[in-house]
Each structure stands twice: as C-alpha cells, then as structure tokens.
Design a protein around this motif. Structure first.
Motif, PDB file in Angstrom:
ATOM      1  N   MET A  97       0.788  -1.224   0.000  1.00 44.47           N
ATOM      2  CA  MET A  97       0.000   0.000   0.000  1.00 44.47           C
ATOM      3  C   MET A  97       0.828   1.286   0.000  1.00 44.47           C
ATOM      4  SD  MET A  97      -3.145  -0.853  -0.265  1.00 44.47           S
ATOM      5  CE  MET A  97      -3.938   0.685   0.195  1.00 44.47           C
ATOM      6  N   PRO A 111      -3.470  -6.115  -0.557  1.00 40.08           N
ATOM      7  CA  PRO A 111      -3.511  -6.276   0.902  1.00 40.08           C
ATOM      8  C   PRO A 111      -4.706  -5.558   1.514  1.00 40.08           C
ATOM      9  CG  PRO A 111      -1.385  -5.430   0.128  1.00 40.08           C
ATOM     10  CD  PRO A 111      -2.339  -5.303  -1.007  1.00 40.08           C
ATOM     11  N   VAL A 112      -4.937  -5.823   2.784  1.00 32.52           N
ATOM     12  CA  VAL A 112      -5.987  -5.119   3.516  1.00 32.52           C
ATOM     13  C   VAL A 112      -5.749  -3.612   3.407  1.00 32.52           C
ATOM     14  CG1 VAL A 112      -6.952  -4.686   5.802  1.00 32.52           C
ATOM     15  CG2 VAL A 112      -6.372  -7.020   5.102  1.00 32.52           C
ATOM     16  N   ILE A 145      -6.736  -1.934   0.474  1.00 37.06           N
ATOM     17  CA  ILE A 145      -6.885  -1.574  -0.931  1.00 37.06           C
ATOM     18  C   ILE A 145      -8.344  -1.256  -1.254  1.00 37.06           C
ATOM     19  CG2 ILE A 145      -7.136  -3.952  -1.762  1.00 37.06           C
ATOM     20  CD1 ILE A 145      -5.307  -1.034  -3.522  1.00 37.06           C
ATOM     21  N   GLN A 146      -9.277  -1.953  -0.631  1.00 36.32           N
ATOM     22  CA  GLN A 146     -10.690  -1.697  -0.900  1.00 36.32           C
ATOM     23  C   GLN A 146     -11.097  -0.313  -0.399  1.00 36.32           C
ATOM     24  OE1 GLN A 146     -13.518  -4.504   0.824  1.00 36.32           O
ATOM     25  NE2 GLN A 146     -14.840  -4.233  -0.951  1.00 36.32           N
ATOM     26  N   GLU A 170      -9.357  -8.275  -1.073  1.00 37.81           N
ATOM     27  CA  GLU A 170      -8.243  -8.167  -0.130  1.00 37.81           C
ATOM     28  C   GLU A 170      -7.792  -9.561   0.288  1.00 37.81           C
ATOM     29  OE1 GLU A 170      -9.171  -3.829   1.875  1.00 37.81           O
ATOM     30  OE2 GLU A 170      -9.662  -5.636   3.035  1.00 37.81           O
ATOM     31  N   HIS A 171      -6.500  -9.728   0.488  1.00 36.75           N
ATOM     32  CA  HIS A 171      -5.978 -11.061   0.822  1.00 36.75           C
ATOM     33  C   HIS A 171      -4.811 -10.944   1.794  1.00 36.75           C
ATOM     34  CE1 HIS A 171      -2.130 -10.867  -1.397  1.00 36.75           C
ATOM     35  NE2 HIS A 171      -2.780 -10.130  -2.291  1.00 36.75           N
ATOM     36  N   ASP A 172      -4.465 -12.071   2.392  1.00 38.30           N
ATOM     37  CA  ASP A 172      -3.270 -12.148   3.232  1.00 38.30           C
ATOM     38  C   ASP A 172      -2.399 -13.326   2.800  1.00 38.30           C
ATOM     39  OD1 ASP A 172      -4.814 -14.240   4.098  1.00 38.30           O
ATOM     40  OD2 ASP A 172      -4.850 -13.650   6.211  1.00 38.30           O
TER      41      ASP A 172
END
Length: 309
Positions: free
Chosen positions: A64, A93-94, A96-97, A119-121
């Motif tokens: 980010m 990543p968390v 972005i949304q 979003e993903h991890d």
C-alpha cells in the motif's frame, strides 16, 4: 507471455524512470493483460506503450505504499471513459478496498464496468484451466506480498509425421485428438491421443516480488521460476541502508535467484540516486557476478518469457 515495464523507479518518479508498474501480457494465452502495481502516472505510460486498457483483466497490488498504488484510481476511471466493458479484479492487501472506494467515490468517478476488489493475506488467489496465482508475505515496513504465477502444462503438439503415416489428413480428427479425444480409424480400431501427441509443453513460472528485504518466503515463491522479478533498490555497498529501509541490494536479489534455481533474474525498483542506465551498470555487474543471467528492467522494455526446453 511477456513482461512489459511501465515504471522501474523506487519511491518517486524521475526524468528517466516512472514509479513501479509492470504488465504481464497474456495475449496468446488469454487475450488479456495483468498489471502488477500501479504507481502514479502509469496510465500515461500505457498511452506511450502498445498496451490497451480494454485488455486489462487483473491487477495485483504488492503493498500500500504510494509509489505502487497512487495511479490506480485514475487508471480505473479512465478505462471506463475509454468504453471498456469487461470485468477487472483488483487483488491487494488489507486497505486496498477502502483506498479505492474512497478515492473513486469522493472524486465522483464513474466505473461503468464490473470491478471487484479482493483483499488477501496470501495463499492461492485464483486458479483456472490455464493459470494459478499464489501470494506470500514478504518483509517490508508494511504488509508486502510477492506473487507466483504458474502456467498450467499444455498438451503437446500433434506428431504430424505419424499422423500422415497413418493416412490421416488435416481436418476435424486432428482437432479432436488435440483436445484429448480418441478417434476411430477403421471399424473397431481406435487411435488415442497418447499415441500421436508429443511431450506436453511445460508451463512457465513468473515470480513478481513487492518491496522486501531478504526473508524466508522469497525462495519458495521463486523456486524454479522461469523469470524472477526482484527489487534492487541499492548496490550492495549500501546493504545496511537497504536493511534499515526494508529493501534489497542487487547482490541479495542475485543470491535469491541462485538459491531458488530461477532461470532468469530481472532487477527493478532502483533508487533515484542511480540516475540513468549508465549509473545502473554497477548494480547489474555485481548481480551477474552471483547470477549470470541477470538483466536490468527499463521503462518500456519488453521481456519474453520463454519455455524451458
């Protein structure tokens, strides 16, 4: 399958290089392009390239930081203004949304095509009949990810000499055999694809890493990759500085490629202290001393991803 570079600088743009973005052109395989990161000015770079936003299918964000995401809202809204109607999915990543929804909403930008933000991890992000994409966390000041893109093996070509010896001429039967179907030669006599297909075409592997200093997930992501794209923000004489700012040196990138048994290493994400290609040559030389098949990425450079023999 080709990698096309839209920006290779770290942190801020320079007169010679824009900030990070690279496209994976899959025109033959899928008729689409995938974009990895989208720094400010990426859409301007695309205007000067052979890439078409209408072909965009996926965007993968490594982390980010602004030099990797500030170009996203403008690019997504411009794509709609150009009349593109096909779906785009953004993986990141968390955060972005929230970033994209806020930017697009407050600017009253219209995205008049399907847009998914995922979003993903880490883990497997997508898999279909042609590709599998996996992600794993790297080591940076914020959550940063590397992506491993694996092309599925493709059926081998037809053995034309053998088919002609069997008296088969080009036509519908060739297509059926290529699709894995058995065909009847004469009454009661079947010809199976395994009898006339050459060895399968091995799928290619491309690994694209976000910003990182050396960490345990780099080698698994890059294992046996045909191309490894690795940041090389500094020369190795600045290894302490690289570690302090969670970046890598050109030597560390080469060591990762060697440990992972990669075929080719492409260096990118260069500090602005290295102003032009001439100033980047020392980075290339010290990487090649460890891993000979190393190249420098440059803005608007195209690198084909070839198959292993």
């Amino acid at each position: 399958m080709e990698l096309y570079f839209l920006g290779t600088n770290a942190g801020v743009p320079s007169l010679q290089r824009n900030v990070t973005s690279v496209a994976l052109r899959l025109l033959e395989e899928r008729g689409t392009i995938w974009l990895f990161d989208c720094g400010e000015g990426t859409q301007h770079q695309i205007l000067r390239s052979p890439l078409k936003l209408s072909k965009l299918e996926y965007i993968f964000v490594t982390h980010m930081h602004g030099d990797h995401i500030f170009g996203l809202p403008g690019l997504l809204s411009s794509r709609g203004a150009q009349g593109a109607a096909t779906k785009v999915t953004v993986f990141g990543p968390v955060g972005i949304q929230s970033f994209l929804q806020t930017a697009l909403t407050l600017s009253q930008s219209r995205v008049n095509y399907p847009l998914d933000i995922v979003e993903h991890d880490g883990g497997v992000l997508l898999e279909d009949g042609t590709f599998k994409v996996e992600a794993a966390r790297l080591e940076h000041r914020v959550d940063s990810y590397g992506y491993r893109i694996t092309e599925k093996d493709r059926p081998g070509s037809l053995d034309l000499d053998q088919l002609q010896a069997l008296g088969l001429k080009p036509g519908p039967l060739y297509g059926r055999l290529k699709r894995g179907e058995s065909v009847e030669l004469r009454e009661g006599e079947m010809l199976h694809p395994s009898q006339v297909l050459l060895a399968p075409k091995k799928g290619r592997i491309v690994t694209i890493l976000g910003d990182t200093r050396p960490c345990e997930n780099v080698v698994p992501l890059a294992q046996d990759a045909d191309v490894l794209l690795h940041e090389a923000t500094f020369m190795h004489e600045l290894a302490d500085t690289a570690a302090e700012y969670f970046h890598s040196t050109s030597t560390q990138a080469a060591e990762a490629a060697l440990q992972a048994n990669a075929r080719q290493l492409l260096l990118t994400h260069f500090s602005s202290r290295y102003k032009d290609v001439e100033h980047l040559q020392p980075l290339l030389e010290e990487a090649k001393a460890v891993f000979p098949d190393t190249k420098l990425a440059e803005d608007f450079a195209l690198f084909p991803v070839t198959r292993r023999e």
